[in-house]
Design a protein around this motif. Structure first.
Motif, PDB file in Angstrom:
ATOM      1  N   ALA A  83       0.833  -1.204   0.000  1.00  0.00           N
ATOM      2  CA  ALA A  83       0.000   0.000   0.000  1.00  0.00           C
ATOM      3  C   ALA A  83       0.869   1.256   0.000  1.00  0.00           C
ATOM      4  O   ALA A  83       0.584   2.228  -0.710  1.00  0.00           O
ATOM      5  CB  ALA A  83      -0.935  -0.003   1.206  1.00  0.00           C
ATOM      6  N   ALA A  84       1.948   1.233   0.795  1.00  0.00           N
ATOM      7  CA  ALA A  84       2.863   2.380   0.806  1.00  0.00           C
ATOM      8  C   ALA A  84       3.527   2.575  -0.550  1.00  0.00           C
ATOM      9  O   ALA A  84       3.724   3.709  -1.000  1.00  0.00           O
ATOM     10  CB  ALA A  84       3.922   2.186   1.890  1.00  0.00           C
ATOM     11  N   THR A  85       3.866   1.477  -1.234  1.00  0.00           N
ATOM     12  CA  THR A  85       4.470   1.590  -2.556  1.00  0.00           C
ATOM     13  C   THR A  85       3.514   2.231  -3.554  1.00  0.00           C
ATOM     14  O   THR A  85       3.907   3.076  -4.359  1.00  0.00           O
ATOM     15  CB  THR A  85       4.904   0.205  -3.051  1.00  0.00           C
ATOM     16  OG1 THR A  85       5.793  -0.387  -2.102  1.00  0.00           O
ATOM     17  CG2 THR A  85       5.596   0.298  -4.392  1.00  0.00           C
ATOM     18  N   ASP A 106       7.891  13.160   3.567  1.00  0.00           N
ATOM     19  CA  ASP A 106       6.562  13.021   2.969  1.00  0.00           C
ATOM     20  C   ASP A 106       5.692  12.125   3.843  1.00  0.00           C
ATOM     21  O   ASP A 106       6.162  11.086   4.331  1.00  0.00           O
ATOM     22  CB  ASP A 106       6.669  12.429   1.566  1.00  0.00           C
ATOM     23  CG  ASP A 106       7.344  13.390   0.591  1.00  0.00           C
ATOM     24  OD1 ASP A 106       7.299  14.605   0.851  1.00  0.00           O
ATOM     25  OD2 ASP A 106       7.911  12.920  -0.413  1.00  0.00           O
ATOM     26  N   PRO A 107       4.429  12.487   4.063  1.00  0.00           N
ATOM     27  CA  PRO A 107       3.589  11.717   5.009  1.00  0.00           C
ATOM     28  C   PRO A 107       3.490  10.248   4.652  1.00  0.00           C
ATOM     29  O   PRO A 107       3.515   9.388   5.541  1.00  0.00           O
ATOM     30  CB  PRO A 107       2.229  12.427   4.921  1.00  0.00           C
ATOM     31  CG  PRO A 107       2.537  13.802   4.438  1.00  0.00           C
ATOM     32  CD  PRO A 107       3.720  13.665   3.533  1.00  0.00           C
ATOM     33  N   TRP A 108       3.347   9.926   3.353  1.00  0.00           N
ATOM     34  CA  TRP A 108       3.150   8.533   2.979  1.00  0.00           C
ATOM     35  C   TRP A 108       4.405   7.688   3.183  1.00  0.00           C
ATOM     36  O   TRP A 108       4.347   6.467   3.096  1.00  0.00           O
ATOM     37  CB  TRP A 108       2.703   8.446   1.527  1.00  0.00           C
ATOM     38  CG  TRP A 108       3.497   9.277   0.563  1.00  0.00           C
ATOM     39  CD1 TRP A 108       4.609   8.903  -0.127  1.00  0.00           C
ATOM     40  CD2 TRP A 108       3.225  10.618   0.178  1.00  0.00           C
ATOM     41  NE1 TRP A 108       5.048   9.929  -0.911  1.00  0.00           N
ATOM     42  CE2 TRP A 108       4.219  11.003  -0.758  1.00  0.00           C
ATOM     43  CE3 TRP A 108       2.240  11.551   0.507  1.00  0.00           C
ATOM     44  CZ2 TRP A 108       4.255  12.269  -1.342  1.00  0.00           C
ATOM     45  CZ3 TRP A 108       2.281  12.806  -0.088  1.00  0.00           C
ATOM     46  CH2 TRP A 108       3.277  13.148  -0.988  1.00  0.00           C
ATOM     47  N   ILE A 109       5.550   8.313   3.442  1.00  0.00           N
ATOM     48  CA  ILE A 109       6.772   7.571   3.762  1.00  0.00           C
ATOM     49  C   ILE A 109       7.099   7.696   5.250  1.00  0.00           C
ATOM     50  O   ILE A 109       7.460   6.710   5.906  1.00  0.00           O
ATOM     51  CB  ILE A 109       7.953   8.074   2.909  1.00  0.00           C
ATOM     52  CG1 ILE A 109       7.694   7.778   1.428  1.00  0.00           C
ATOM     53  CG2 ILE A 109       9.263   7.426   3.348  1.00  0.00           C
ATOM     54  CD1 ILE A 109       8.790   8.256   0.506  1.00  0.00           C
ATOM     55  N   ALA A 110       6.959   8.915   5.783  1.00  0.00           N
ATOM     56  CA  ALA A 110       7.305   9.138   7.192  1.00  0.00           C
ATOM     57  C   ALA A 110       6.424   8.328   8.139  1.00  0.00           C
ATOM     58  O   ALA A 110       6.884   7.903   9.212  1.00  0.00           O
ATOM     59  CB  ALA A 110       7.192  10.631   7.519  1.00  0.00           C
ATOM     60  N   SER A 166      13.640   7.006  -3.337  1.00  0.00           N
ATOM     61  CA  SER A 166      14.198   7.131  -4.689  1.00  0.00           C
ATOM     62  C   SER A 166      13.099   6.986  -5.740  1.00  0.00           C
ATOM     63  O   SER A 166      13.081   7.709  -6.743  1.00  0.00           O
ATOM     64  CB  SER A 166      15.278   6.067  -4.913  1.00  0.00           C
ATOM     65  OG  SER A 166      16.339   6.211  -3.990  1.00  0.00           O
ATOM     66  N   MET A 167      12.155   6.071  -5.504  1.00  0.00           N
ATOM     67  CA  MET A 167      11.046   5.896  -6.431  1.00  0.00           C
ATOM     68  C   MET A 167      10.148   7.130  -6.447  1.00  0.00           C
ATOM     69  O   MET A 167       9.710   7.586  -7.506  1.00  0.00           O
ATOM     70  CB  MET A 167      10.231   4.660  -6.029  1.00  0.00           C
ATOM     71  CG  MET A 167       9.116   4.295  -6.995  1.00  0.00           C
ATOM     72  SD  MET A 167       8.152   2.888  -6.380  1.00  0.00           S
ATOM     73  CE  MET A 167       9.422   1.628  -6.266  1.00  0.00           C
ATOM     74  N   SER A 168       9.891   7.674  -5.268  1.00  0.00           N
ATOM     75  CA  SER A 168       9.078   8.886  -5.188  1.00  0.00           C
ATOM     76  C   SER A 168       9.747  10.048  -5.906  1.00  0.00           C
ATOM     77  O   SER A 168       9.100  10.817  -6.626  1.00  0.00           O
ATOM     78  CB  SER A 168       8.827   9.246  -3.721  1.00  0.00           C
ATOM     79  OG  SER A 168       8.107  10.452  -3.596  1.00  0.00           O
ATOM     80  N   ALA A 169      11.070  10.181  -5.728  1.00  0.00           N
ATOM     81  CA  ALA A 169      11.799  11.249  -6.408  1.00  0.00           C
ATOM     82  C   ALA A 169      11.773  11.052  -7.918  1.00  0.00           C
ATOM     83  O   ALA A 169      11.584  12.006  -8.680  1.00  0.00           O
ATOM     84  CB  ALA A 169      13.238  11.305  -5.902  1.00  0.00           C
ATOM     85  N   LEU A 170      11.958   9.816  -8.361  1.00  0.00           N
ATOM     86  CA  LEU A 170      11.939   9.545  -9.801  1.00  0.00           C
ATOM     87  C   LEU A 170      10.599   9.899 -10.421  1.00  0.00           C
ATOM     88  O   LEU A 170      10.534  10.584 -11.448  1.00  0.00           O
ATOM     89  CB  LEU A 170      12.263   8.066 -10.046  1.00  0.00           C
ATOM     90  CG  LEU A 170      12.180   7.586 -11.501  1.00  0.00           C
ATOM     91  CD1 LEU A 170      13.144   8.341 -12.384  1.00  0.00           C
ATOM     92  CD2 LEU A 170      12.427   6.080 -11.579  1.00  0.00           C
ATOM     93  N   VAL A 171       9.515   9.479  -9.780  1.00  0.00           N
ATOM     94  CA  VAL A 171       8.180   9.782 -10.306  1.00  0.00           C
ATOM     95  C   VAL A 171       7.915  11.281 -10.245  1.00  0.00           C
ATOM     96  O   VAL A 171       7.384  11.875 -11.197  1.00  0.00           O
ATOM     97  CB  VAL A 171       7.111   9.003  -9.517  1.00  0.00           C
ATOM     98  CG1 VAL A 171       5.716   9.397  -9.979  1.00  0.00           C
ATOM     99  CG2 VAL A 171       7.304   7.501  -9.696  1.00  0.00           C
ATOM    100  N   GLY A 172       8.296  11.909  -9.130  1.00  0.00           N
ATOM    101  CA  GLY A 172       8.062  13.345  -9.005  1.00  0.00           C
ATOM    102  C   GLY A 172       8.844  14.165 -10.019  1.00  0.00           C
ATOM    103  O   GLY A 172       8.300  15.085 -10.634  1.00  0.00           O
ATOM    104  N   VAL A 224       3.955   5.828  -5.583  1.00  0.00           N
ATOM    105  CA  VAL A 224       3.917   5.964  -7.042  1.00  0.00           C
ATOM    106  C   VAL A 224       2.857   6.968  -7.480  1.00  0.00           C
ATOM    107  O   VAL A 224       3.115   7.846  -8.315  1.00  0.00           O
ATOM    108  CB  VAL A 224       3.675   4.593  -7.696  1.00  0.00           C
ATOM    109  CG1 VAL A 224       3.440   4.749  -9.194  1.00  0.00           C
ATOM    110  CG2 VAL A 224       4.859   3.679  -7.455  1.00  0.00           C
ATOM    111  N   PHE A 225       1.649   6.872  -6.911  1.00  0.00           N
ATOM    112  CA  PHE A 225       0.535   7.652  -7.430  1.00  0.00           C
ATOM    113  C   PHE A 225       0.428   9.042  -6.811  1.00  0.00           C
ATOM    114  O   PHE A 225       0.048   9.993  -7.503  1.00  0.00           O
ATOM    115  CB  PHE A 225      -0.785   6.892  -7.230  1.00  0.00           C
ATOM    116  CG  PHE A 225      -0.930   5.710  -8.134  1.00  0.00           C
ATOM    117  CD1 PHE A 225      -1.162   5.886  -9.482  1.00  0.00           C
ATOM    118  CD2 PHE A 225      -0.806   4.427  -7.648  1.00  0.00           C
ATOM    119  CE1 PHE A 225      -1.282   4.803 -10.331  1.00  0.00           C
ATOM    120  CE2 PHE A 225      -0.927   3.331  -8.479  1.00  0.00           C
ATOM    121  CZ  PHE A 225      -1.166   3.518  -9.835  1.00  0.00           C
ATOM    122  N   LEU A 226       0.742   9.192  -5.527  1.00  0.00           N
ATOM    123  CA  LEU A 226       0.616  10.516  -4.917  1.00  0.00           C
ATOM    124  C   LEU A 226       1.596  11.531  -5.497  1.00  0.00           C
ATOM    125  O   LEU A 226       1.210  12.681  -5.723  1.00  0.00           O
ATOM    126  CB  LEU A 226       0.776  10.417  -3.404  1.00  0.00           C
ATOM    127  CG  LEU A 226      -0.417   9.821  -2.658  1.00  0.00           C
ATOM    128  CD1 LEU A 226      -0.168   9.811  -1.169  1.00  0.00           C
ATOM    129  CD2 LEU A 226      -1.690  10.603  -2.966  1.00  0.00           C
TER     130      LEU A 226
END
Length: 563
Positions: free
Chosen positions: A86-88, A131-135, A173-179, A92-94
């Protein structure tokens, strides 16, 4: 690196304080508006603290239970995998939604700072930990390893701690790549609008696809059979092979092989795969980041050298200035991402939901006869359309940014401006309602046109009833919004959104009562009652808009300052 991280943390803190304090040129109402805008984020943070504490405690006691064998190990590992999956998905989407609702212009300002590009990239990636979804998941991962320590499994705790670090590195890293990728795509306006539309429509379609494609469950229900019970073995067999590369699955393999099965070799291999994946994603995000900052100073989009002059559309029954403002407001909506979503999404979305419900195989339930109540589905889509139009109706005077300044400089009175804005927003709702009527009639099979006409009149009366108060909220709580973005970047003020949502429900009650009572006397009486109510609310809205014009006139300077 640490010095730059401290500098960026201080910068974010100062930006937050400056956003609350504002400028001395703002009046008292504007200061109150800024404080009210912080209520919703603060409430979300406060309400989320309980979830974070619960998740942390669950991680701690889950680690102890796994070490002592007090609970089924495969169940505990499956729970951890599901939560990380769910966090993954959120990671990706947020960021896609965040990039679609904010501007990438901040990179132009960051390039002015004396910071190397590689350091800027590192700081931006590490900042993703906040970021809330990671922290929110980090305390749970840490306490899971601590629970293993308290139960005496130091080897397992070391593996769990390293696996948690690896998962966090992969996710940031995935969040940064998508962002970064979405921010680069959003630099071109036309490309950004296309990406946003595809993203929103795609998410809406994916949300209903499982129900539409689950033929096995529908056949089992239709034949009165029970499907096989859900088990971990069945879930494992149904997962495709490529899911093994997901960080949640790799983390689960580390726990299974290293802690449950006590095989250090495979656990170390899965652990190395996590860190290898994090390194690859970090490298790819660096490539996209360099592409993003290289394009930060370039000019995007195409400009027309010769402006095309078209004849002005004149609406009947209003002045030329009011008609011009109404047409401009409506065209602004139809040419923006938020406006297209407000027009195109409500009808088809509700129609898809109705189609999904009608495919349910249960006999004798209300779903079997939903085709006879297609007008109610149409009414629901109209309410959805009114809510979707709130970025325009609740933020009329500042949503088009420089457009308001040009209109105030033209020979247009404030009354004509307010009435034109109201007519333009009404036009958007009418277009959305027409599309909703077509979509819902196809999905439900339609019904007597007289009943549908009464529902349409009731929906129009609902929007007209809230128009004066929507204009008042727009003048009292203006916010800078970018209609080319989806999400909160194009939303009106949080307080206006809260009050406006309640007003829509209150305004929908009289047409609903008239419809229910009128059905006892026949469809003709229902239509007549709906027409009378629409005339009443229109006659009340016209003078009320004139009173709102006085508020707009008194706040002209504050509306100029909203950027």
């Amino acid at each position: 690196m640490i010095r730059h991280l401290r500098a960026f943390a201080w910068l974010r803190w100062r930006l937050l304080l400056n956003g609350v304090r504002g400028s001395r040129r703002r009046d008292t109402l504007e200061q109150v508006s800024r404080l009210l805008a912080l209520i919703a984020p603060a409430a979300i943070v406060v309400l989320s603290l309980g979830s974070v504490i619960a998740l942390s405690l669950a991680g701690f006691f889950g680690g102890r239970a796994l070490a002592r064998g007090e609970f089924a190990p495969d169940v505990l590992v499956m729970i951890a995998r599901a939560l990380l999956m769910a966090a993954t998905l959120l990671v990706v989407f947020l960021p896609i939604g965040m990039a679609a609702q904010t501007s990438a212009a901040r990179y132009t300002r960051l390039l002015l700072l004396p910071i190397p590009a590689r350091v800027l990239h590192f700081v931006e990636v590490v900042a993703g930990l906040a970021d809330p979804w990671i922290a929110f998941m980090l305390p749970g991962l840490a306490l899971f390893a601590l629970g293993l320590v308290t139960a005496g499994r130091w080897d397992g705790a070391a593996l769990a701690a390293l696996a948690g670090i690896g998962v966090a590195a992969v996710l940031v890293s995935m969040s940064a790549l998508v962002g970064f990728l979405m921010s680069w795509l959003m630099r071109d306006r036309r490309r950004a609008e296309l990406v946003t539309l595809l993203f929103v429509v795609g998410i809406s379609a994916v949300a209903v696809l499982p129900q539409l494609l689950d033929t096995e469950r529908r056949e089992n229900r239709a034949e009165g059979r029970r499907g096989e019970p859900v088990s971990i073995a069945r879930v494992e067999a149904a997962l495709p092979v490529w899911t093994r590369a997901l960080p949640s699955e790799m983390y689960g393999q580390v726990l299974t092989t290293g802690i449950v099965e006590r095989r250090a070799g495979p656990a170390v291999l899965w652990l190395g795969g996590l860190f290898l994946q994090a390194a690859l994603l970090y490298g790819l995000s660096g490539v996209v980041h360099r592409r993003l900052i290289d394009s930060a100073g370039t000019e995007s989009g195409r400009r027309r050298r010769n402006a095309e002059v078209r004849p002005l559309v004149r609406l009947p029954g209003v002045s030329a200035a009011t008609s011009a403002v109404a047409v401009a407001q409506m065209m602004t909506g139809l040419r923006s991402v938020r406006g297209r979503l407000a027009v195109l999404l409500p009808g088809p979305m509700i129609a898809l939901v109705a189609l999904m419900v009608t495919r349910a195989p249960e006999e004798g339930t209300w779903t079997a006869s939903i085709g006879e109540y297609g007008h109610l589905v149409f009414g629901a889509s109209l309410i959805f359309a009114i809510y979707a139009a709130q970025p325009f109706s609740l933020n009329q005077f500042t949503s088009d940014r420089a457009g308001l300044m040009l209109q105030l400089l033209m020979p247009v009175s404030t009354v004509e401006l307010v009435r034109g804005k109201a007519l333009g927003c009404t036009g958007l709702v009418l277009v959305a309602g027409l599309l909703a009527a077509v979509a819902t009639s196809i999905s439900t099979g339609g019904g007597p046109w007289v009943i549908w006409l009464s529902v349409a009149l009731g929906g129009l009366a609902t929007f007209v009833a809230v128009t004066p108060l929507a204009a008042l909220l727009s003048a009292a709580f203006p916010v800078a919004a970018d209609l080319s973005k989806s999400g909160s970047g194009g939303n009106p003020h949080a307080f206006s959104l809260l009050v406006g949502s309640a007003l829509v429900l209150a305004a929908a009650l009289p047409p609903l009562v008239l419809f229910v009572v009128g059905q006892r006397f026949g469809p003709g009486v229902t239509v007549a009652a709906s027409v009378v109510w629409l005339v009443v609310v229109t006659m009340a809205a016209v003078p009320l808009l004139s009173l709102v014009a006085r508020v707009v006139e008194s706040r002209r300077e504050n509306l100029f300052l909203v950027k």
